[in-house]
Scaffold this active site. Structure first.
Site, mmCIF file in Angstrom:
data_model
loop_
_atom_site.group_PDB
_atom_site.id
_atom_site.type_symbol
_atom_site.label_atom_id
_atom_site.label_comp_id
_atom_site.label_asym_id
_atom_site.label_seq_id
_atom_site.Cartn_x
_atom_site.Cartn_y
_atom_site.Cartn_z
ATOM 1 N N HIS A 151 -68.585 3.319 -56.493
ATOM 2 C CA HIS A 151 -68.329 1.949 -56.034
ATOM 3 C C HIS A 151 -69.686 1.259 -56.143
ATOM 4 O O HIS A 151 -70.530 1.379 -55.249
ATOM 5 C CB HIS A 151 -67.833 1.923 -54.593
ATOM 6 C CG HIS A 151 -66.658 2.818 -54.337
ATOM 7 N ND1 HIS A 151 -65.400 2.551 -54.833
ATOM 8 C CD2 HIS A 151 -66.536 3.976 -53.653
ATOM 9 C CE1 HIS A 151 -64.568 3.516 -54.452
ATOM 10 N NE2 HIS A 151 -65.229 4.387 -53.746
ATOM 11 N N ASP B 115 -70.055 8.025 -55.882
ATOM 12 C CA ASP B 115 -69.286 7.350 -54.833
ATOM 13 C C ASP B 115 -70.046 6.196 -54.169
ATOM 14 O O ASP B 115 -70.114 5.114 -54.714
ATOM 15 C CB ASP B 115 -68.824 8.402 -53.815
ATOM 16 C CG ASP B 115 -67.744 7.893 -52.882
ATOM 17 O OD1 ASP B 115 -67.312 6.744 -53.052
ATOM 18 O OD2 ASP B 115 -67.322 8.638 -51.984
ATOM 19 N N HIS C 236 -62.221 13.395 -53.556
ATOM 20 C CA HIS C 236 -62.575 14.126 -52.325
ATOM 21 C C HIS C 236 -61.641 15.329 -52.088
ATOM 22 O O HIS C 236 -62.076 16.459 -52.186
ATOM 23 C CB HIS C 236 -62.594 13.236 -51.071
ATOM 24 C CG HIS C 236 -63.435 12.016 -51.200
ATOM 25 N ND1 HIS C 236 -64.783 12.073 -51.477
ATOM 26 C CD2 HIS C 236 -63.140 10.680 -51.105
ATOM 27 C CE1 HIS C 236 -65.271 10.841 -51.542
ATOM 28 N NE2 HIS C 236 -64.303 9.979 -51.324
#
Ligand SMILES: [Zn+2]
Length: 452
Positions: A57, A319, A268
């Site tokens: 992100h 991430d 995850h």
């Protein structure tokens, strides 16, 4: 055409000496082991293929290190998320471009040559769509183009605040789409990457918290055969909420109700039972592990040994981008398993095998599958994504073969990276991306304003 020569290179068949690599039109045209260096060859000591960060992100790079002040109550993922929302809500398209450009520069400096951008910051600060619906996707594409990193854009569908179609809360307003609007956003996103030769696209239903079963069914065809990524079972509370909603755990629910196969990547999957692990491994879907972020957020530890024993495939993602590095992610992954099992070399795959090499090979294969890349590695036909290591780094001294990778991952880290070619362009030299200075200045100006 560029000709490179490596004293030692990691090929799909293993380590080879005196390897000449010919690069043409951004791709590897030929690989010739056992070739003496020729006049005009650019010579380096040790070459590895670039790896994918399969889950990013980008905008969160702007808040790296800003959520390390303890709150009043138990400090969990959910308090971090409040900081993230405040940051996300303030960013303009220019800010996102500045932050993403520096992030991708840093990824390349650490050997990541492709990024899976799980992109959910879609709308303007008040939640209304931009005049160009794909404005933010365009900024991500610009950052990828400027840095040279290959982009797999994964526009995220996000519609709800919790399981069962709960209304989103105000802090989520920039993420929210209807199914129809998301279909338009996919068209705009395809246009945004149309001029990037190495880019591809998939979809990212955000999570079972954010997407109802009907919506999931409606959006999957929009991937048009591309990858499908979804966050699953990152947090214990998420598992509890999912059980309350459906009597099933998130990974269990997905495996029973969604067409999870080799195109899918479950991000995850931290809290999975033995039964879920076995069933997940059989699907061919990739476990998208983000060990640094999972540690940063106190998520938990994925049962990686059990998953690999069951034949599962994983890749790694950066991430939240709180710290960017291949060596850092792979080291954290292995160290988490060592702490869990109170053993050493847990993920090596067997006696006499190098842990670093096994982790690297697995992450290369898993990253490729998760981002729909059929040709990776130092092989003809693959994008020319090549990383050289500095043979003079003290933690690589005297090492050959797999011991080089172990020295890099467990001792030297990112400081061992010398040069990086992305799509045949040499973008990093001496560990520095050619845009580093410009990208840092632009990033710093944006972030100084955002944190003021
Ligand atoms: Zn994520």
């Amino acid at each position: 055409m560029t000709r490179l020569h490596f004293a030692s290179a990691l090929l799909p068949s293993g380590w080879a000496n005196d390897v000449q690599v010919v690069v043409a039109a951004g791709a590897i045209a030929a690989v010739r082991p056992g070739a003496a260096p020729a006049a005009g060859d650019e010579r380096h000591a040790i070459a590895l293929p670039g790896l994918a960060s399969l889950h990013s992100h980008a905008f969160q790079r702007g808040m790296a290190g800003l959520a390390e002040l303890r709150g009043d109550s138990t400090d969990t993922f959910w308090t971090w998320r409040e900081t993230m929302y405040r940051f996300a809500l303030a960013m303009t398209p220019d800010d996102v471009a500045a932050v993403a450009t520096l992030l991708y520069v840093e990824m390349l400096e650490h050997g990541f040559t492709r990024v899976g951008e799980f992109h959910y910051l879609h709308h303007d600060r008040d939640g209304s769509p931009y005049a160009e619906l794909g404005e933010m996707a365009t900024r991500i594409a610009e950052a990828a183009e400027a840095s040279g990193i290959a982009l797999t854009l994964l526009p995220s569908f996000y519609a709800h605040g919790s399981f069962g179609g709960a209304a989103p809360h105000h802090g989520q307003r920039r993420f929210i789409c209807s199914v129809d609007q998301f279909a338009e956003l996919m068209t705009a996103s395809r246009n945004a990457i149309a001029n990037l030769p190495s880019a591809n696209i998939g979809i990212a239903p955000h999570s079972l918290r954010a997407v109802t079963p009907d919506e999931l069914r409606a959006i999957i065809p929009l991937a048009d055969g591309g990858p499908v990524h979804i966050h699953a079972a990152e947090q214990v509370k998420e598992v509890e909420d999912c059980l309350a909603w459906s009597s099933q755990r998130p990974v269990q629910w997905l495996l029973e109700h969604a067409p999870v196969d080799h195109r899918w990547c479950l991000i995850h999957a931290t809290h999975t039972t033995d039964e879920e692990v076995a069933a997940f491994a059989k699907t061919g879907a990739v476990a998208g592990l983000c060990p640094i972020t999972e540690a940063s957020l106190g998520d938990g530890i994925f049962p990686a040994r059990e998953f690999l024993d069951a034949g599962g495939l994983f890749g790694v993602g950066t991430d939240s981008n709180v710290l960017v590095g291949i060596a850092d992610e792979l080291r954290q992954l292995e160290y988490g398993q060592r702490l869990r099992h109170r053993q050493r070399n847990v993920l090596s795959g067997g006696a006499g095998r190098s842990t670093g090499r096994t982790l690297f090979d697995d992450a290369l294969a898993g990253g490729a599958r998760a981002l729909a890349q059929t040709a990776v590695g130092l092989a003809p036909g693959a994008r020319a994504d090549i990383v050289t290591l500095d043979a003079a780094h003290p933690s690589l001294a005297g090492r050959t073969g797999d011991a080089v990778i172990d020295g890099w991952i467990f001792a030297a880290g990112g400081a061992a990276i010398d040069c990086v070619w992305a799509g045949g362009q040499k973008v990093v030299e001496g560990g520095r991306h050619k845009l580093r200075q410009v990208a840092r200045e632009r990033f710093n100006a944006a972030v100084r304003r955002l944190v003021a």
